[in-house]
Design an enzyme around this catalytic site. Structure first.
Site, mmCIF file in Angstrom:
data_model
loop_
_atom_site.group_PDB
_atom_site.id
_atom_site.type_symbol
_atom_site.label_atom_id
_atom_site.label_comp_id
_atom_site.label_asym_id
_atom_site.label_seq_id
_atom_site.Cartn_x
_atom_site.Cartn_y
_atom_site.Cartn_z
ATOM 1 N N CYS A 106 -32.062 12.863 -3.656
ATOM 2 C CA CYS A 106 -33.389 13.399 -3.960
ATOM 3 C C CYS A 106 -33.639 13.365 -5.465
ATOM 4 O O CYS A 106 -33.177 14.250 -6.198
ATOM 5 C CB CYS A 106 -33.489 14.832 -3.437
ATOM 6 S SG CYS A 106 -35.082 15.587 -3.766
ATOM 7 N N CYS A 135 -35.593 16.279 -6.871
ATOM 8 C CA CYS A 135 -34.805 17.521 -6.984
ATOM 9 C C CYS A 135 -33.842 17.433 -8.175
ATOM 10 O O CYS A 135 -33.710 18.379 -8.942
ATOM 11 C CB CYS A 135 -33.949 17.763 -5.748
ATOM 12 S SG CYS A 135 -34.739 17.495 -4.173
ATOM 13 N N ASP A 136 -33.151 16.312 -8.311
ATOM 14 C CA ASP A 136 -32.011 16.233 -9.237
ATOM 15 C C ASP A 136 -32.257 15.381 -10.489
ATOM 16 O O ASP A 136 -31.433 15.387 -11.405
ATOM 17 C CB ASP A 136 -30.786 15.631 -8.503
ATOM 18 C CG ASP A 136 -30.366 16.485 -7.321
ATOM 19 O OD1 ASP A 136 -30.655 17.696 -7.339
ATOM 20 O OD2 ASP A 136 -29.749 15.947 -6.385
#
Ligand code: NAP
Length: 305
Positions: A131, A134-135
């Protein structure tokens, strides 16, 4: 008889539990593994509103669970084997028993498809990510690679190019399946380099990703690229086997809903990553869960169930 049975205790299911419990509904959440879903296995979450200090996925998931319990949702750990969605009273059969409910919320989740490489699981969260949104921010000033050729892969590459000096996109064919508009944006981005007709053979690194070995599938030549992050974007697999043939699914197997989270079967709602939608994150799962619980309550009242 429950008012609502929620299948799945990820961010979507637990948020539905918070809203349903708070609304005074008799609520059961059934989860086969552990509460928290994918969020619980995410190393850090730094885009959930209200947590301006980075929070671990596990901690955020625990807070969701505690919150749902606080409002009276009962959470049990059982594997759902069969559901009956056709009758007015919905039936859920698990490994341990059977339960009846006026309504169901399917919060079944999804799992990113893995490449199936030796080091992939070991280095997940330590350089291997599924992701980018997300990261990605954790990879500022680092060289990264994205694997895949769909919308997610190209969007991930564009997103990462905001932080990373170089982003390789490794695709197994010589053309992308991503939308034209995304392709055009990526092709004119100086930081993105496409490596065509290639697959990742090995993720190299002990306590973090150091490099990847890739193979050209046309001439079998191999090369090693130094990268500190590899973002796998080769599709995701929704956990919808349980409802195949029972409710409408999209071509890719996601549950089709309207914007109240109602599925093709009255009284059956869906929320979170198992649902057809464009952004799958904790915040959108929570949003779906809240909407589904609200719509479920309204369904009970309007239909005199
Ligand atoms: P996808 O469209 O299924 O694409 C997966 C990509 O990974 C394909 O390029 C595929 O290659 C490749 N691939 C699959 N298995 C592989 C393997 N084992 N090794 C190497 N490569 C592999 O998945 P997605 O990009 O996650 O998109 C899923 C759905 O969400 C799509 O419908 C997409 O349109 C939608 N989506 C939309 C948006 C948006 O509208 N902004 C954003 C993200 C996703 P091949 O091309 O050779 O099959």
């Amino acid at each position: 008889m429950y008012d609502i049975i929620i299948i799945g205790a990820g961010a979507a299911g637990l948020t539905a539990g918070i809203y349903a419990g708070r609304g005074g509904m008799k609520t059961l959440i059934i989860e086969k593994t552990f509460a928290g879903g994918q969020a619980a296995t995410t190393y850090e979450v730094d885009n959930y509103p209200g947590f301006d200090e980075t929070v671990s996925g596990a901690e955020l998931a625990m807070k969701f669970e505690k919150h749902a319990k606080k409002f009276g949702a009962k959470i049990i750990s059982e594997d759902v084997k069969e559901i009956d969605v056709d009758a007015k009273v919905k039936k859920v059969i698990t490994s341990k028993g059977s339960y009846e409910s006026k309504t169901l919320i399917l919060a079944l989740g999804a799992t990113p498809r893995e490449l199936g490489l030796a080091n992939e699981k070991k280095l997940r969260g330590m350089g291997v990510s599924y992701c980018a949104t997300c990261d990605g921010a954790f990879y500022r000033d680092r060289v990264t690679a994205v694997v895949g050729g769909g919308d997610t892969a190209v969007e991930d590459a564009l997103f990462l190019s905001r932080f990373c000096p170089k982003v390789y996109v490794i695709h197994r064919r010589d053309e992308l399946r991503a939308a034209q508009v995304l392709q055009e944006a990526a092709f004119k981005n100086d930081k993105i380099e496409f490596i065509w007709d290639s697959v990742v053979e090995e993720i190299i690194g002990k306590d973090g990703v150091e490099a990847i070995r890739i193979k050209n599938v046309k001439d079998n030549s191999e090369k090693t690229l130094s990268v500190e992050g590899i973002f796998v974007a080769v599709g995701i697999v929704p956990h919808t086997d349980l409802v195949k043939g029972k409710i409408a699914l999209s071509e890719q197997g996601y549950v089709e809903t309207d914007d109240t989270m109602q599925t093709s079967k009255p009284g059956v709602f869906a929320a979170g990553d198992c649902r057809e939608k464009i952004l799958r994150q904790v915040i959108t799962a929570a949003s779906d869960g809240a909407t589904a619980a609200y719509a479920t309550e309204r369904y009970i009242n309007e239909n005199g169930v």
